[in-house]
Design a protein around this motif. Structure first.
Motif, short mmCIF file in Angstrom:
data_model
loop_
_atom_site.label_atom_id
_atom_site.label_comp_id
_atom_site.label_asym_id
_atom_site.label_seq_id
_atom_site.Cartn_x
_atom_site.Cartn_y
_atom_site.Cartn_z
N TYR A 42 10.22 78.24 108.68
CA TYR A 42 10.44 77.25 109.73
C TYR A 42 11.21 77.88 110.89
CZ TYR A 42 12.00 72.90 111.94
OH TYR A 42 12.26 71.88 112.83
N CYS A 43 12.20 78.68 110.57
CA CYS A 43 12.99 79.36 111.59
C CYS A 43 12.10 80.30 112.42
CB CYS A 43 14.12 80.14 110.93
SG CYS A 43 15.34 80.77 112.07
N ALA A 44 11.17 80.97 111.77
CA ALA A 44 10.25 81.86 112.48
C ALA A 44 9.36 81.07 113.44
CB ALA A 44 9.39 82.64 111.49
N LYS A 45 8.92 79.87 113.02
CA LYS A 45 8.12 79.02 113.91
C LYS A 45 8.94 78.57 115.11
CE LYS A 45 5.21 77.07 110.27
NZ LYS A 45 4.88 75.83 109.55
N LEU A 46 10.19 78.18 114.86
CA LEU A 46 11.06 77.75 115.95
C LEU A 46 11.31 78.90 116.92
CD1 LEU A 46 13.73 75.64 114.02
CD2 LEU A 46 11.82 74.79 115.39
N THR A 47 11.52 80.09 116.37
CA THR A 47 11.75 81.27 117.20
C THR A 47 10.56 81.55 118.10
OG1 THR A 47 13.29 82.28 115.65
CG2 THR A 47 12.15 83.77 117.14
N GLU A 48 9.36 81.46 117.53
CA GLU A 48 8.15 81.69 118.31
C GLU A 48 8.03 80.68 119.46
OE1 GLU A 48 3.35 81.45 117.75
OE2 GLU A 48 4.56 81.88 116.00
N TYR A 50 10.48 78.94 120.81
CA TYR A 50 11.58 79.16 121.74
C TYR A 50 11.24 80.32 122.69
CZ TYR A 50 16.01 80.59 123.66
OH TYR A 50 17.00 80.96 124.54
N GLN A 51 10.77 81.42 122.14
CA GLN A 51 10.49 82.58 122.99
C GLN A 51 9.29 82.34 123.90
OE1 GLN A 51 10.46 85.82 120.12
NE2 GLN A 51 12.47 86.41 120.85
N ARG A 52 8.34 81.56 123.44
CA ARG A 52 7.15 81.31 124.26
C ARG A 52 7.44 80.35 125.41
NH1 ARG A 52 2.07 79.70 121.12
NH2 ARG A 52 1.98 81.94 120.87
N LEU A 91 18.20 76.27 117.51
CA LEU A 91 16.84 76.36 118.03
C LEU A 91 16.20 74.98 118.17
CD1 LEU A 91 15.59 79.51 116.10
CD2 LEU A 91 16.04 79.34 118.56
N GLU A 92 16.43 74.10 117.20
CA GLU A 92 15.90 72.74 117.29
C GLU A 92 16.46 72.02 118.53
OE1 GLU A 92 14.90 71.34 112.74
OE2 GLU A 92 16.95 71.11 113.46
N ARG A 93 17.76 72.15 118.75
CA ARG A 93 18.38 71.49 119.90
C ARG A 93 17.82 72.02 121.21
NH1 ARG A 93 22.20 73.32 122.94
NH2 ARG A 93 22.98 74.79 121.41
N LEU A 94 17.70 73.34 121.33
CA LEU A 94 17.20 73.94 122.57
C LEU A 94 15.75 73.53 122.83
CD1 LEU A 94 18.82 77.47 122.24
CD2 LEU A 94 19.44 75.68 123.88
N LEU A 95 14.95 73.47 121.78
CA LEU A 95 13.55 73.06 121.94
C LEU A 95 13.46 71.58 122.31
CD1 LEU A 95 11.97 75.05 118.98
CD2 LEU A 95 11.54 75.42 121.41
N ASP A 97 15.73 69.83 123.85
CA ASP A 97 16.23 69.71 125.23
C ASP A 97 15.15 70.08 126.25
OD1 ASP A 97 18.66 68.90 124.22
OD2 ASP A 97 19.71 70.77 124.67
N ALA A 98 14.24 70.97 125.85
CA ALA A 98 13.15 71.39 126.73
C ALA A 98 11.90 70.54 126.53
CB ALA A 98 12.83 72.87 126.48
N ASP A 99 12.02 69.45 125.79
CA ASP A 99 10.90 68.54 125.50
C ASP A 99 9.73 69.22 124.80
OD1 ASP A 99 12.13 66.24 126.54
OD2 ASP A 99 11.49 66.75 128.58
N ILE A 100 10.06 70.14 123.89
CA ILE A 100 9.06 70.82 123.09
C ILE A 100 9.02 70.12 121.73
CG2 ILE A 100 8.36 73.01 122.02
CD1 ILE A 100 8.38 73.11 125.09
N THR A 101 7.84 69.75 121.28
CA THR A 101 7.67 69.12 119.98
C THR A 101 7.95 70.14 118.87
OG1 THR A 101 6.00 67.65 120.88
CG2 THR A 101 6.08 67.86 118.48
N LEU A 102 8.80 69.75 117.93
CA LEU A 102 9.15 70.64 116.83
C LEU A 102 7.99 70.71 115.84
CD1 LEU A 102 12.83 69.57 116.15
CD2 LEU A 102 12.01 71.44 117.57
N PRO A 103 7.78 71.86 115.23
CA PRO A 103 6.73 71.98 114.22
C PRO A 103 7.12 71.23 112.96
CG PRO A 103 8.01 74.00 114.28
CD PRO A 103 8.51 73.12 115.41
N PRO A 104 6.14 70.85 112.14
CA PRO A 104 6.48 70.17 110.89
C PRO A 104 7.21 71.14 109.95
CG PRO A 104 4.13 70.62 111.00
CD PRO A 104 4.71 71.00 112.32
N ARG A 105 8.11 70.58 109.21
CA ARG A 105 8.88 71.39 108.27
C ARG A 105 8.22 71.34 106.90
NH1 ARG A 105 15.34 71.83 108.67
NH2 ARG A 105 15.49 73.69 107.40
N ALA A 106 8.04 72.48 106.27
CA ALA A 106 7.35 72.52 104.97
C ALA A 106 8.20 71.94 103.86
CB ALA A 106 6.97 73.95 104.62
#
Length: 106
Positions: A42-48, A50-52, A91-95, A97-106
């Motif tokens: 999940y952290c790797a998905k958030l990182t991707e 965030y960086q994108r 990472l969740e907070r920053l995403l 704040d940028a109105d990015i939908t969070l990926p589903p958590r496994a």
């Protein structure tokens, strides 16, 4: 052409200053349990994400003129080091704040 190198030098210097300003903990630190494979994925998905969409890759040639987000960079670094528990909330907070939908958590 030297602007990216200068910017990376500035970012590195600021990160060192931030590390030096942290006060040592007066209470004994609790041993951290390792991050689960699900948390790491999940952290790797958030990182991707965030960086994108939020924080540029500091190694990118497109960094010129971009002000780096130290909190985001630190969270990405911790995630890559295997400390998902420390980086996921940031990472969740920053995403969000940028109105990015969070990926589903496994």
């Amino acid at each position: 052409m030297r602007r990216p190198a200068l910017l990376l030098t500035a970012v590195f210097g600021l990160s060192l200053v931030a590390c030096e300003r942290q006060q040592p903990s007066t209470s004994p630190q609790q041993p951290q349990s390792p991050s689960s494979p699900q948390d790491l994925a999940y952290c790797a998905k958030l990182t991707e994400l965030y960086q994108r969409y939020v924080g540029p890759d500091p190694n990118s040639a497109n960094m010129a003129g971009v002000r780096p987000d130290v909190q985001g960079g630190e969270a990405v670094a911790k995630c890559r080091e295997g400390d998902a528990r420390a980086s996921i909330p940031t990472l969740e907070r920053l995403l969000k704040d940028a109105d990015i939908t969070l990926p589903p958590r496994a």
